[in-house]
Design an enzyme around this catalytic site. Structure first.
Site, PDB file in Angstrom:
ATOM      1  N   LYS A   1      43.647   9.447 -84.274  1.00  0.00           N
ATOM      2  CA  LYS A   1      43.447  10.484 -83.495  1.00  0.00           C
ATOM      3  C   LYS A   1      44.697  11.206 -83.068  1.00  0.00           C
ATOM      4  O   LYS A   1      45.482  10.419 -82.245  1.00  0.00           O
ATOM      5  CB  LYS A   1      42.222  10.385 -82.384  1.00  0.00           C
ATOM      6  CG  LYS A   1      40.960  10.264 -83.002  1.00  0.00           C
ATOM      7  CD  LYS A   1      39.896  10.384 -81.768  1.00  0.00           C
ATOM      8  CE  LYS A   1      38.430   9.827 -82.248  1.00  0.00           C
ATOM      9  NZ  LYS A   1      37.990  11.077 -83.253  1.00  0.00           N
TER      10      LYS A   1
ATOM     11  N   ASP B   1      33.013   6.909 -75.992  1.00  0.00           N
ATOM     12  CA  ASP B   1      32.497   6.892 -77.359  1.00  0.00           C
ATOM     13  C   ASP B   1      31.401   5.697 -77.375  1.00  0.00           C
ATOM     14  O   ASP B   1      31.013   5.408 -78.220  1.00  0.00           O
ATOM     15  CB  ASP B   1      33.553   6.587 -78.354  1.00  0.00           C
ATOM     16  CG  ASP B   1      33.322   7.233 -79.747  1.00  0.00           C
ATOM     17  OD1 ASP B   1      32.469   8.006 -79.694  1.00  0.00           O
ATOM     18  OD2 ASP B   1      33.709   6.650 -80.716  1.00  0.00           O
TER      19      ASP B   1
ATOM     20  N   ASP C   1      38.038   7.134 -89.104  1.00  0.00           N
ATOM     21  CA  ASP C   1      37.635   7.505 -87.742  1.00  0.00           C
ATOM     22  C   ASP C   1      35.888   8.117 -87.952  1.00  0.00           C
ATOM     23  O   ASP C   1      35.539   8.435 -86.798  1.00  0.00           O
ATOM     24  CB  ASP C   1      38.314   9.101 -87.605  1.00  0.00           C
ATOM     25  CG  ASP C   1      38.286   9.389 -86.025  1.00  0.00           C
ATOM     26  OD1 ASP C   1      37.624   8.725 -85.080  1.00  0.00           O
ATOM     27  OD2 ASP C   1      38.809  10.408 -85.803  1.00  0.00           O
TER      28      ASP C   1
ATOM     29  N   GLU D   1      33.754   6.049 -87.736  1.00  0.00           N
ATOM     30  CA  GLU D   1      33.183   4.763 -87.534  1.00  0.00           C
ATOM     31  C   GLU D   1      31.664   4.519 -86.893  1.00  0.00           C
ATOM     32  O   GLU D   1      31.144   3.532 -87.115  1.00  0.00           O
ATOM     33  CB  GLU D   1      34.151   3.895 -86.725  1.00  0.00           C
ATOM     34  CG  GLU D   1      34.070   4.155 -85.139  1.00  0.00           C
ATOM     35  CD  GLU D   1      34.211   5.592 -84.755  1.00  0.00           C
ATOM     36  OE1 GLU D   1      34.981   6.429 -85.206  1.00  0.00           O
ATOM     37  OE2 GLU D   1      33.616   5.856 -83.714  1.00  0.00           O
TER      38      GLU D   1
ATOM     39  N   ARG E   1      28.936   6.079 -87.259  1.00  0.00           N
ATOM     40  CA  ARG E   1      27.825   5.842 -88.417  1.00  0.00           C
ATOM     41  C   ARG E   1      27.780   4.741 -88.949  1.00  0.00           C
ATOM     42  O   ARG E   1      26.876   4.258 -89.519  1.00  0.00           O
ATOM     43  CB  ARG E   1      28.021   7.169 -89.311  1.00  0.00           C
ATOM     44  CG  ARG E   1      29.054   6.916 -90.063  1.00  0.00           C
ATOM     45  CD  ARG E   1      29.501   8.519 -91.011  1.00  0.00           C
ATOM     46  NE  ARG E   1      29.990   9.249 -89.854  1.00  0.00           N
ATOM     47  CZ  ARG E   1      30.227  10.602 -90.391  1.00  0.00           C
ATOM     48  NH1 ARG E   1      30.194  10.901 -91.545  1.00  0.00           N
ATOM     49  NH2 ARG E   1      30.674  11.562 -89.411  1.00  0.00           N
TER      50      ARG E   1
HETATM   51  N1  BES Z   1      33.814   9.567 -81.516  1.00  0.00           N
HETATM   52  C1  BES Z   1      34.430  10.585 -82.445  1.00  0.00           C
HETATM   53  C2  BES Z   1      33.310  11.819 -82.233  1.00  0.00           C
HETATM   54  C3  BES Z   1      33.942  12.528 -80.797  1.00  0.00           C
HETATM   55  C4  BES Z   1      34.845  13.720 -80.963  1.00  0.00           C
HETATM   56  C5  BES Z   1      33.308  12.114 -79.816  1.00  0.00           C
HETATM   57  C6  BES Z   1      35.367  14.143 -79.500  1.00  0.00           C
HETATM   58  C7  BES Z   1      33.768  12.970 -78.534  1.00  0.00           C
HETATM   59  C8  BES Z   1      34.824  13.769 -78.486  1.00  0.00           C
HETATM   60  C9  BES Z   1      33.977  10.058 -83.832  1.00  0.00           C
HETATM   61  O1  BES Z   1      33.883   8.970 -84.309  1.00  0.00           O
HETATM   62  C10 BES Z   1      34.652  10.845 -84.963  1.00  0.00           C
HETATM   63  O2  BES Z   1      35.858  10.745 -84.780  1.00  0.00           O
HETATM   64  N2  BES Z   1      34.125  11.600 -85.809  1.00  0.00           N
HETATM   65  C11 BES Z   1      34.840  12.408 -86.793  1.00  0.00           C
HETATM   66  C12 BES Z   1      34.171  12.189 -88.088  1.00  0.00           C
HETATM   67  C13 BES Z   1      35.105  12.905 -89.295  1.00  0.00           C
HETATM   68  C14 BES Z   1      36.269  11.952 -89.587  1.00  0.00           C
HETATM   69  C15 BES Z   1      34.212  12.924 -90.379  1.00  0.00           C
HETATM   70  C16 BES Z   1      35.046  13.700 -86.417  1.00  0.00           C
HETATM   71  O3  BES Z   1      34.054  14.231 -85.763  1.00  0.00           O
HETATM   72  O4  BES Z   1      36.166  14.311 -86.476  1.00  0.00           O
HETATM   73 ZN    ZN Z   2      33.696   7.628 -82.511  1.00  0.00          ZN
HETATM   74 ZN    ZN Z   3      35.955   8.316 -84.693  1.00  0.00          ZN
END
Ligand code: BES
Ligand code: ZN
Ligand code: ZN
Length: 491
Positions: free
Chosen positions: A270, A281, A340, A342, A344
């Site tokens: 990230k 998270d 990222d 992860e 799911r």
């Molecule tokens: N933990 C994140 C989602 C998140 C983002 C929670 C901001 C709280 C604040 C999750 O694991 C994630 O990174 N999801 C990605 C998925 C993508 C790579 C398909 C996302 O939403 O960018």
């Molecule tokens: Zn996450």
């Molecule tokens: Zn993530």
């Protein structure tokens, strides 16, 4: 802080402050009856037009020779527009005026309105005040803390303290979740969460806890969960907490919460401005544990099992890699197209394992799953996905009652095409960025068996706030706890 109750104003104790609420434009009429002895102090100010009852407005005045030293006017806005959420927010505004003040005794006059039964008014007022009395200040020096010094809030016009006590019991679950989320990721590890889960079992006779450690997770072949955990030197844990409040019934609600104690994004790291909040998270997992705490404290007549797959998503040479393929507990294989995505993965294995082990009547999962849901709904509503109309309706209704509002999102099969892999059964992130929160839900649905009634709540926007909102003064909101408790109550 505790609540007490008196049925009429004449019975109210001496106090440092009395909070008197007014709907806009409605002058002395209702209030004269409730706090008749303050009429002389209130009337001139209303007459002069210095206080009009505007939404969330407050005005402090001083009294002499009265039961209280001070009077806080509180505006509730237009009565026609008011909802229970309005009451929560307005009484939270009153609470904020008490921050930092050495006012241990406070009398709170309940608003009079034919819109709600007395119990509902009492509940909303108590919720607004106690939710907004939570602050996370463990890391602030004394001089920077903004503490509440309130000892007793006396609800004037309430039947008894039953409703307020129930609010406090449910909030013990909300605040438990908030603390877990707000603390440092290295302090709240999968092992800390497991210890907290064991403590729940020690404190409540009807709660039992089972933990699977890394070896046991390996033995069960939870390939997706293990893949995510592989980059962390902190071991994963699968935390299961059972609450049996209806021992004669075989109805069980399984609550699965995402427990990523820190999400670096893995090798798909990230960037700055996305990584800073990722200790939150595990908000879904914290809410699942909070729900058990709240259910046990209120002696809810239902069976609930919380399942929390807990691990870091960290970076290491042993981290799972983009392009890898892993086999899930259920047998379906997944191509890792983004490390990222992860949440799911850990949820898929927890959902499948939990269904096999607990044979739940219905499943509710909660997860800070996607950034996409923040784009779609912000911090106002969580996304609701469901394969079952009745359960979805119950959840929407619980959302309106608690102020933890949700918005139903689609699960059309068409979205599945975005999650198909050429070299495995599924891919873990969409082929395009389109419909990011939907494709995550579609992925999870692949791990729900026999059409078991299921709800997925994407709480990435509602679980953790970057600035205070209404009755949430610091960051973690405990999203999901009040919502799911109310949903289960109404089953
Ligand atoms: N933990 C994140 C989602 C998140 C983002 C929670 C901001 C709280 C604040 C999750 O694991 C994630 O990174 N999801 C990605 C998925 C993508 C790579 C398909 C996302 O939403 O960018
Ligand atoms: Zn996450
Ligand atoms: Zn993530």
């Amino acid at each position: 802080m505790k609540f007490s109750a008196v049925s009429t104003a004449t019975k109210r104790p001496k106090a440092d402050l009395v909070i008197v609420p007014f709907f806009k434009g409605k002058k002395e009429a209702t209030l004269a009856a409730t706090v008749a002895d303050l009429k002389g102090d209130i009337q001139p100010i209303l007459k002069a037009g210095d206080f009009t009852g505007k939404l969330e407005a407050t005005m402090l005045t001083y009294l002499s020779g009265k039961k209280e030293k001070r009077l806080l006017f509180l505006g509730l806005g237009d009565e026609k527009k008011a909802t229970l959420e309005t009451l929560r927010r307005c009484f939270a505004a009153a609470m904020k005026r008490c921050q930092d003040k050495k006012w241990p005794q406070i009398n709170v006059v309940l608003p009079e309105s034919k819109k709600w039964p007395l119990d509902e008014t009492t509940r909303a007022v108590a919720e607004g005040m106690s939710l907004s009395s939570y602050v996370f200040e463990e890391w602030k020096s004394k001089e920077n803390q903004k503490l509440f010094h309130i000892k007793t809030l006396t609800l004037v016009g309430a039947k008894d303290t039953k409703v307020a006590q129930k609010v406090m019991d449910i909030l013990s679950g909300v605040n438990f979740a908030r603390d877990l989320i707000n603390r440092n990721a290295l302090d709240i590890t999968p092992q800390t969460l497991a210890t907290e889960a064991r403590r729940l079992a020690r404190q409540h006779a009807d709660v039992t806890t089972h933990i699977l450690d890394k070896e046991q997770i390996e033995k069960e072949k939870m390939g997706l969960f293990l893949a995510v955990a592989s980059g962390s030197r902190i071991d994963p844990a699968l935390i299961m907490v059972e609450y049996r409040g209806a021992p004669r019934s075989d109805d069980v609600t399984m609550v699965v919460g995402k427990g990523i104690t820190f999400d670096t994004g893995g090798l798909n790291l990230k960037p700055t401005n996305s990584i800073e909040e990722q200790r939150s998270d595990m908000s879904g997992g914290a809410a699942a544990l909070g729900i058990i705490q709240a259910a046990a404290a209120t002696k809810l007549k239902a069976n609930i099992v919380a399942v929390v797959p807990a691990t870091e998503n960290a970076i290491d040479s042993r981290s799972y890699k983009p392009g890898d393929i892993y086999r899930s507990y259920l047998g379906k294989t997944v191509e890792i197209t983004n490390t990222d995505a992860e949440g799911r993965l850990v949820l898929a294995d927890a959902l499948a394992y939990g269904q096999k082990r607990f044979k739940p009547t219905r499943i509710i999962d909660m997860a800070t799953l996607t950034g996409a849901v923040i784009i779609a709904l912000g911090s106002v509503r969580a996304a609701l996905y469901s394969n079952n109309e009745k359960l979805a309706k119950l959840c929407e209704h619980a959302g309106e009652l608690t102020g933890e509002r949700v918005w139903r999102m689609p699960l059309d099969e068409d979205y599945m095409s975005l999650m198909k892999s050429d070299i495995a059964d599924l891919r873990n992130s969409g082929k395009k960025r389109a419909a990011g929160s939907v494709t995550a839900a579609i992925f999870l649905q692949e791990f729900i068996q026999n059409k078991t009634p299921w709800i997925h709540l994407d709480i990435a926007g509602t679980a953790f706030l970057d600035s205070p909102e209404h009755y949430h003064l610091t960051q973690a909101t405990g999203a999901g706890v009040r919502l799911v408790i109310t949903l289960i109550e109404n089953l």
